[in-house]
Design an enzyme around this catalytic site. Structure first.
Site, PDB file in Angstrom:
ATOM      1  N   LYS A  31       0.728  -1.379  -0.180  1.00  0.00           N
ATOM      2  CA  LYS A  31       0.074  -0.099   0.069  1.00  0.00           C
ATOM      3  C   LYS A  31       0.917   1.159  -0.164  1.00  0.00           C
ATOM      4  CE  LYS A  31      -2.092  -1.234   3.871  1.00  0.00           C
ATOM      5  NZ  LYS A  31      -1.574  -2.297   4.227  1.00  0.00           N
ATOM      6  N   ARG A  79      -9.441   0.792   9.405  1.00  0.00           N
ATOM      7  CA  ARG A  79      -9.026  -0.637   9.755  1.00  0.00           C
ATOM      8  C   ARG A  79     -10.122  -1.478  10.442  1.00  0.00           C
ATOM      9  NH1 ARG A  79      -3.276   0.356   9.329  1.00  0.00           N
ATOM     10  NH2 ARG A  79      -1.933  -1.549   9.703  1.00  0.00           N
ATOM     11  N   ARG A 123      11.580  -6.126   4.709  1.00  0.00           N
ATOM     12  CA  ARG A 123      11.389  -4.766   5.064  1.00  0.00           C
ATOM     13  C   ARG A 123      11.903  -4.160   6.377  1.00  0.00           C
ATOM     14  NH1 ARG A 123       5.451  -2.090   4.809  1.00  0.00           N
ATOM     15  NH2 ARG A 123       5.293  -2.755   7.005  1.00  0.00           N
ATOM     16  N   ARG A 152      11.496  -0.376  11.587  1.00  0.00           N
ATOM     17  CA  ARG A 152      10.315  -0.631  12.369  1.00  0.00           C
ATOM     18  C   ARG A 152      10.284  -1.898  13.314  1.00  0.00           C
ATOM     19  NH1 ARG A 152       5.109   0.107   8.434  1.00  0.00           N
ATOM     20  NH2 ARG A 152       4.227  -0.991  10.337  1.00  0.00           N
ATOM     21  N   ARG A 158       0.085  -8.814  13.781  1.00  0.00           N
ATOM     22  CA  ARG A 158      -0.691  -7.866  12.941  1.00  0.00           C
ATOM     23  C   ARG A 158      -1.494  -8.623  11.909  1.00  0.00           C
ATOM     24  NH1 ARG A 158       4.647  -5.139  10.737  1.00  0.00           N
ATOM     25  NH2 ARG A 158       3.452  -3.823   9.801  1.00  0.00           N
TER      26      ARG A 158
HETATM   27  P1  AMP Z   1       0.984   0.316   9.405  1.00  0.00           P
HETATM   28  O1  AMP Z   1       2.037   1.298   9.211  1.00  0.00           O
HETATM   29  O2  AMP Z   1      -0.291   0.718   8.718  1.00  0.00           O
HETATM   30  O3  AMP Z   1       1.381  -1.087   9.184  1.00  0.00           O
HETATM   31  O4  AMP Z   1       0.598   0.469  10.879  1.00  0.00           O
HETATM   32  C1  AMP Z   1       1.447   0.297  12.020  1.00  0.00           C
HETATM   33  C2  AMP Z   1       0.674   0.161  13.181  1.00  0.00           C
HETATM   34  O5  AMP Z   1       0.056   1.381  13.659  1.00  0.00           O
HETATM   35  C3  AMP Z   1      -0.528  -0.967  13.093  1.00  0.00           C
HETATM   36  O6  AMP Z   1      -0.065  -2.234  13.532  1.00  0.00           O
HETATM   37  C4  AMP Z   1      -1.298  -0.346  14.325  1.00  0.00           C
HETATM   38  O7  AMP Z   1      -0.890  -0.764  15.568  1.00  0.00           O
HETATM   39  C5  AMP Z   1      -1.409   1.117  14.053  1.00  0.00           C
HETATM   40  N1  AMP Z   1      -2.159   1.632  13.209  1.00  0.00           N
HETATM   41  C6  AMP Z   1      -1.919   2.188  11.888  1.00  0.00           C
HETATM   42  N2  AMP Z   1      -3.187   2.546  11.476  1.00  0.00           N
HETATM   43  C7  AMP Z   1      -3.944   2.235  12.052  1.00  0.00           C
HETATM   44  C8  AMP Z   1      -5.659   2.188  12.308  1.00  0.00           C
HETATM   45  N3  AMP Z   1      -6.070   2.972  11.208  1.00  0.00           N
HETATM   46  N4  AMP Z   1      -6.234   1.804  13.216  1.00  0.00           N
HETATM   47  C9  AMP Z   1      -5.710   1.290  14.362  1.00  0.00           C
HETATM   48  N5  AMP Z   1      -4.458   1.315  14.420  1.00  0.00           N
HETATM   49  C10 AMP Z   1      -3.608   1.671  13.361  1.00  0.00           C
END
Ligand code: AMP
Length: 190
Positions: free
Chosen positions: A14, A89, A128, A134, A146
């Site tokens: 994404k 989400r 990654r 991260r 996740r």
């Molecule tokens: P991402 O970078 O999208 O993989 O997000 C990393 C982490 O941020 C996720 O595992 C969640 O803990 C948190 N996170 C990101 N976006 C959301 C969302 N829309 N709702 C809840 N938690 C989020």
């Protein structure tokens, strides 16, 4: 306005595709993961709270991310449109996003879902993690958590948009350019 929800499990591509899309379509990229990571690096109270959950691979509360998105929509009043990446989400987040956009006389144009099977996702995320820095990408157990959060809480969001006839699924395996052209073909129908 053109408002895209770019959907898919962690590691589906994404972020990579969003970068190319914002350039081509001149849209604003709203990634809740990126916004949360910037709160963490700025050492804000919200960032500190979110970090505890992110490091465990679980979602942060709906009201936190909905508030962040609401602020970003207000801060980008002249935008031609938005790419929502990693948001919504949960179904509650999707409903809140619809209300926010309706109140601005706008709406989601469509959701594009990138489809990638779990074995490939785990492989990509571990790769990654080697240079993303991260913590949630470096540990196979957190990655699985996740993906399981995605399956239980996030996957139902696709049905939310399907019921509105707004869902298109795309194969997320292939070269970055191949996937990008499949996405653009859908974007051009909006
Ligand atoms: P991402 O970078 O999208 O993989 O997000 C990393 C982490 O941020 C996720 O595992 C969640 O803990 C948190 N996170 C990101 N976006 C959301 C969302 N829309 N709702 C809840 N938690 C989020």
């Amino acid at each position: 306005m053109l408002n895209l929800v770019l959907f898919g499990p962690p590691g589906a591509g994404k972020g990579t595709q969003s970068e190319k899309l914002i350039e081509k379509y001149q849209l604003v990229h709203l990634s809740t993961g990126d916004i949360l990571r910037s709160e963490i690096s700025n050492g804000t109270a919200l960032g500190l709270e979110a970090k505890k959950l992110m490091d465990q691979g679980v979602l942060v509360p709906d009201e936190v991310v909905i508030g962040m998105i609401s602020n970003k929509l207000d801060a980008n009043k002249d935008a031609r449109g938005f790419i929502f990446d990693g948001f919504p989400r949960t179904v509650a987040q999707a409903e809140a996003l619809d209300s926010l956009l309706t109140s601005k006389s706008s709406a989601i144009s469509g959701m594009i879902a990138l489809v990638v099977e779990p074995v490939e996702l785990e492989k990509r995320l571990l790769l990654r993690g080697k240079d993303s820095g991260r913590p949630d990408d470096a540990n196979p157990e957190i990655i699985r958590k996740r993906i399981s959060e995605y399956n239980s809480k996030t996957a139902p969001v696709a049905n939310y948009y399907k019921d509105q006839n707004k869902l298109t699924s795309i194969n997320g395996i292939g070269s970055i350019d191949e996937i990008f052209s499949s996405i653009c073909a859908v974007m051009d129908t909006y």
